[in-house]
Design a protein around this motif. Structure first.
Motif, PDB file in Angstrom:
ATOM      1  N   PRO A 113       0.909  -1.118  -0.073  1.00 15.14           N
ATOM      2  CA  PRO A 113      -0.086  -0.087   0.085  1.00 15.14           C
ATOM      3  C   PRO A 113       0.857   1.241  -0.076  1.00 15.14           C
ATOM      4  N   GLU A 114       0.287   2.421  -0.009  1.00 16.91           N
ATOM      5  CA  GLU A 114       0.814   3.695  -0.118  1.00 16.91           C
ATOM      6  C   GLU A 114       0.279   4.436   0.884  1.00 16.91           C
ATOM      7  N   VAL A 161      -0.978   2.318   4.503  1.00 17.23           N
ATOM      8  CA  VAL A 161       0.106   1.561   5.044  1.00 17.23           C
ATOM      9  C   VAL A 161      -0.050   1.417   6.432  1.00 17.23           C
ATOM     10  N   LEU A 162      -0.540   2.228   7.067  1.00 21.81           N
ATOM     11  CA  LEU A 162      -1.296   2.222   8.410  1.00 21.81           C
ATOM     12  C   LEU A 162      -2.298   1.459   8.781  1.00 21.81           C
ATOM     13  N   ARG A 206      -4.923  -3.996  10.064  1.00 18.78           N
ATOM     14  CA  ARG A 206      -5.602  -5.121   9.504  1.00 18.78           C
ATOM     15  C   ARG A 206      -4.943  -6.352   9.927  1.00 18.78           C
ATOM     16  N   ARG A 207      -3.300  -6.160   9.361  1.00 18.08           N
ATOM     17  CA  ARG A 207      -2.523  -7.336   9.228  1.00 18.08           C
ATOM     18  C   ARG A 207      -2.528  -7.699  11.000  1.00 18.08           C
ATOM     19  N   CYS A 208      -2.332  -6.972  11.685  1.00 19.39           N
ATOM     20  CA  CYS A 208      -1.818  -7.278  13.267  1.00 19.39           C
ATOM     21  C   CYS A 208      -3.155  -7.934  13.746  1.00 19.39           C
ATOM     22  N   ALA A 209      -4.329  -7.240  13.528  1.00 25.75           N
ATOM     23  CA  ALA A 209      -5.513  -7.608  14.001  1.00 25.75           C
ATOM     24  C   ALA A 209      -6.029  -9.004  13.595  1.00 25.75           C
TER      25      ALA A 209
END
Length: 192
Positions: A16-17, A21-22, A27-30
């Motif tokens: 992402p840009e 990114v945040l 989402r990835r961590c959750a």
């Protein structure tokens, strides 16, 4: 048991840009916490292991998310956290190794705390207690600033074991990796 985090391996996503990114990191961590809890569900079905003796081992981002996973998953009996830290906005701000300097670093400074607070281990590490936690970090880590590691250590409750190594980020020095792993295995073996 190890699995690919969302966005990695077979679940690779496009990079992402900007602010995305945040959002993707959040989402990835959750999703990784959810996947970790599902992995524990699976491990409890296995007859060939003692599911009452599960410990999570996480390094770097896996350690950051690992703190959250253990805090939210009571079936883990211990957490071994390798070269991780808290205060994600500070970790990301002006970090040349992450490519977050310049504009992105300023975005992180302004909105990162709000967007990333739900996944920041600073807000969850205390929930691991009374289960034991081993926190290992490098004194010269350029990826996870020692200040961020110390903030995580300070928020962790007893029983906790903290070990510092005269190193940069884990993986840069084979001798340090061997020592970190040896110390972690000895710590795990010492648990009741």
């Amino acid at each position: 048991l190890a699995f690919d985090q969302m966005g990695r391996g077979e679940r690779k996503a496009e990079d992402p840009e900007g602010l995305d990114v945040l959002k993707q990191l959040r989402r990835r961590c959750a999703q990784t916490v959810i996947d970790t809890r599902r992995a524990v569900d699976y491990l409890q079905t296995r007859q060939d292991l003692d599911s009452n003796r599960l410990a999570l081992v996480g390094a770097s981002l896996g350690g950051i998310v690992g703190v959250d996973a253990v805090a939210m998953e009571p079936r883990f009996r211990a957490a071994w956290i390798i070269y991780a830290g808290g205060n994600i906005p500070l970790i990301l701000r002006e970090n040349a190794l992450f490519g977050t300097s310049g504009f992105y670093g300023r975005v992180v400074a302004r909105v990162g705390g709000f967007l990333l607070k739900p996944i920041d281990p600073l807000y969850h590490v205390a929930q691991i207690s009374p289960r034991p936690i081993l926190l290992q970090n490098g004194k010269h880590d350029r990826l996870i600033p020692p200040e961020c590691a110390q903030q995580l250590h300070d928020r962790a409750k007893e029983p906790k074991t903290v070990k510092w190594y005269d190193s940069d980020h884990i993986g840069d020095d084979a001798d340090v990796v061997r020592q970190v792993l040896t110390d972690g295995i000895v710590w795990l073996q010492s648990l009741k």
